[in-house]
Design a protein around this motif. Structure first.
Motif, PDB file in Angstrom:
ATOM      1  N   GLN A 254     -15.717   2.378  -1.441  1.00 36.63           N
ATOM      2  CA  GLN A 254     -15.409   0.858  -1.356  1.00 36.63           C
ATOM      3  C   GLN A 254     -14.470   0.500  -2.586  1.00 36.63           C
ATOM      4  O   GLN A 254     -14.610   1.155  -3.721  1.00 36.63           O
ATOM      5  CB  GLN A 254     -16.582  -0.032  -1.369  1.00 36.63           C
TER       6      GLN A 254
ATOM      7  N   THR B 253      -9.176   7.819  -4.218  1.00 35.67           N
ATOM      8  CA  THR B 253     -10.628   8.213  -4.251  1.00 35.67           C
ATOM      9  C   THR B 253     -10.397   9.739  -3.873  1.00 35.67           C
ATOM     10  O   THR B 253      -9.459  10.395  -3.565  1.00 35.67           O
ATOM     11  CB  THR B 253     -10.888   7.517  -2.714  1.00 35.67           C
TER      12      THR B 253
ATOM     13  N   PHE C 214      -3.413   0.325   1.487  1.00 31.32           N
ATOM     14  CA  PHE C 214      -4.080  -0.930   1.860  1.00 31.32           C
ATOM     15  C   PHE C 214      -3.184  -1.590   3.142  1.00 31.32           C
ATOM     16  O   PHE C 214      -1.944  -1.609   2.816  1.00 31.32           O
ATOM     17  CB  PHE C 214      -4.401  -1.782   0.883  1.00 31.32           C
TER      18      PHE C 214
ATOM     19  N   ILE D 162      -5.014   5.491  -2.223  1.00 27.56           N
ATOM     20  CA  ILE D 162      -5.493   4.893  -1.201  1.00 27.56           C
ATOM     21  C   ILE D 162      -4.255   3.797  -0.667  1.00 27.56           C
ATOM     22  O   ILE D 162      -3.719   3.167  -1.640  1.00 27.56           O
ATOM     23  CB  ILE D 162      -6.742   3.669  -1.638  1.00 27.56           C
TER      24      ILE D 162
ATOM     25  N   GLY E 216      -7.250   1.915   3.768  1.00 28.11           N
ATOM     26  CA  GLY E 216      -8.281   0.685   3.729  1.00 28.11           C
ATOM     27  C   GLY E 216      -7.819  -0.599   4.364  1.00 28.11           C
ATOM     28  O   GLY E 216      -6.696  -1.176   3.684  1.00 28.11           O
TER      29      GLY E 216
ATOM     30  N   LEU F  33     -13.497   1.774   2.946  1.00 32.02           N
ATOM     31  CA  LEU F  33     -12.198   2.731   3.202  1.00 32.02           C
ATOM     32  C   LEU F  33     -12.836   3.221   4.267  1.00 32.02           C
ATOM     33  O   LEU F  33     -13.883   3.719   4.452  1.00 32.02           O
ATOM     34  CB  LEU F  33     -12.147   3.692   1.929  1.00 32.02           C
TER      35      LEU F  33
END
Length: 362
Positions: A310, A263, A242, A240, A280, A297
């Motif tokens: 999430q 994920t 961010f 992920i 994200g 996400l």
């Protein structure tokens, strides 16, 4: 009766002697024939019957240029006669079932009889079937591509069928002209086992059918082909990434995931295995100090679902000092200046348009 009178009776003496001789004869013969007092009266073996299943049928005559339908590949043979002859015949394996000379018959429909060759004349035989209706037609051949039909009903829900390949990709079909014209489907069926998880390879029989799905009496070369099916996972684990949005220009935001860094994507294997990350986006417009928040996400295109969808993160804002802001502004200005300079050089190198060129005749 006294003993002297018995000895004086010649007929009685002869009968007794004959009886004793017969008794000794039977005893000796019984010993010779395994204690069977009857078998020594027989000079030949007993008759018996033996059935041989699936005996191949051999075609007589040169029929390489013809296609024959209606002729069974095998028949059952029943042999009867002396048991020892039957046993010798089976051990020698010199017999065979043959047709009439089909080369002499030529094209068309014919009723022919089958016969057994290579057995003793003392044996009798029955064939099942003993006669058949056949059709002799001119042999024609065509090449067709092979379709692979994959049944993945037993495959685990965590996996899906990927690329499918068949070797060879085409097959040569031989038959009569009218049968070849009826061909609509040339395919193989492949059932994927429940434990398949990587690549599944199997041998499959070529099937030929008409438009109604009825099988056609046509020969395929080869009859078996090799099929390879790639099995792909329906999931793909990706990191992920961010990114802060709606933040202040003079503030950097440090985002730290608190639950997981990855994920698991689920969906079409061709789509999910092309992805190497999931975004994200963290709205930091209301964050002025260290704070924890829940981030939804972004579900990529072609992905059915992801777990988790999430992630809880900790956001720490860092205000930039004056020197840092000035350095950042300088970098942005230099970048803009470099871009304008490149655009100017590109315009200078561009040739004049036709409307600006000088007329040679002027």
């Amino acid at each position: 009766m006294t003993m002297n009178k018995i000895y004086d009776n010649k007929w009685l003496t002869l009968l007794v002697a004959l009886f004793l001789a017969l008794t000794m004869f039977v005893f000796v013969k019984a010993e010779r024939y395994n204690d069977n007092p009857i078998s020594f009266f027989q000079n030949v073996s007993e008759n018996s019957t033996e059935t041989i299943s699936n005996v191949p049928v051999h075609i007589k005559g040169n029929v390489q240029n013809y296609y024959i339908t209606g002729l069974p590949e095998t028949v059952d043979v029943e042999l009867s006669g002396p048991a020892n002859l039957i046993q010798q015949t089976l051990e020698a394996e010199n017999f065979k079932v043959v047709t009439e000379d089909l080369e002499q018959l030529g094209q068309g429909q014919h009723y022919i009889k089958l016969r057994l060759e290579g057995i003793s004349k003392e044996l009798h035989y029955k064939l099942s079937p003993s006669s058949v209706n056949i059709t002799i037609a001119e042999l024609q051949t065509q090449n067709y591509p092979i379709e692979v039909r994959v049944n993945s009903d037993k495959l685990s829900p965590d996996y899906a069928v990927g690329n499918v390949s068949v070797n060879p990709q085409t097959v040569t079909l031989s038959g009569s002209g009218d049968k070849l014209q009826q061909i609509s489907q040339v395919y193989v069926n492949v059932d994927i086992p429940s434990d398949a998880s990587d690549s599944y390879t199997t041998s499959a029989t070529v099937l030929i059918a008409d438009s109604q799905g009825q099988m056609l009496d046509i020969s395929a070369d080869p009859k078996q082909v090799e099929v390879q099916v790639d099995i792909q996972s329906n999931t793909n684990t990706v990191p992920i990434q961010f990114e802060a949005i709606n933040g202040r220009a003079d503030t950097d935001y440090e985002i730290e995931p608190l639950t997981t860094h990855n994920t698991v994507l689920s969906g079409d294997p061709a789509s999910i295995h092309q992805l190497n990350r999931v975004m994200g986006y963290v709205d930091v417009s209301q964050i002025s100090k260290e704070e924890e928040t829940q981030v939804d996400l972004e579900l990529p295109a072609g992905v059915a679902s992801m777990e988790p969808a999430q992630v809880r993160v900790k956001v720490t804002p860092h205000r930039q000092n004056a020197a840092s802001r000035q350095e950042e502004a300088t970098r942005e200005a230099n970048s803009a200046s470099s871009q304008r300079s490149q655009e100017s050089r590109s315009t200078a190198d561009r040739p004049n348009s036709p409307s600006q060129e000088q007329d040679p005749s002027a």
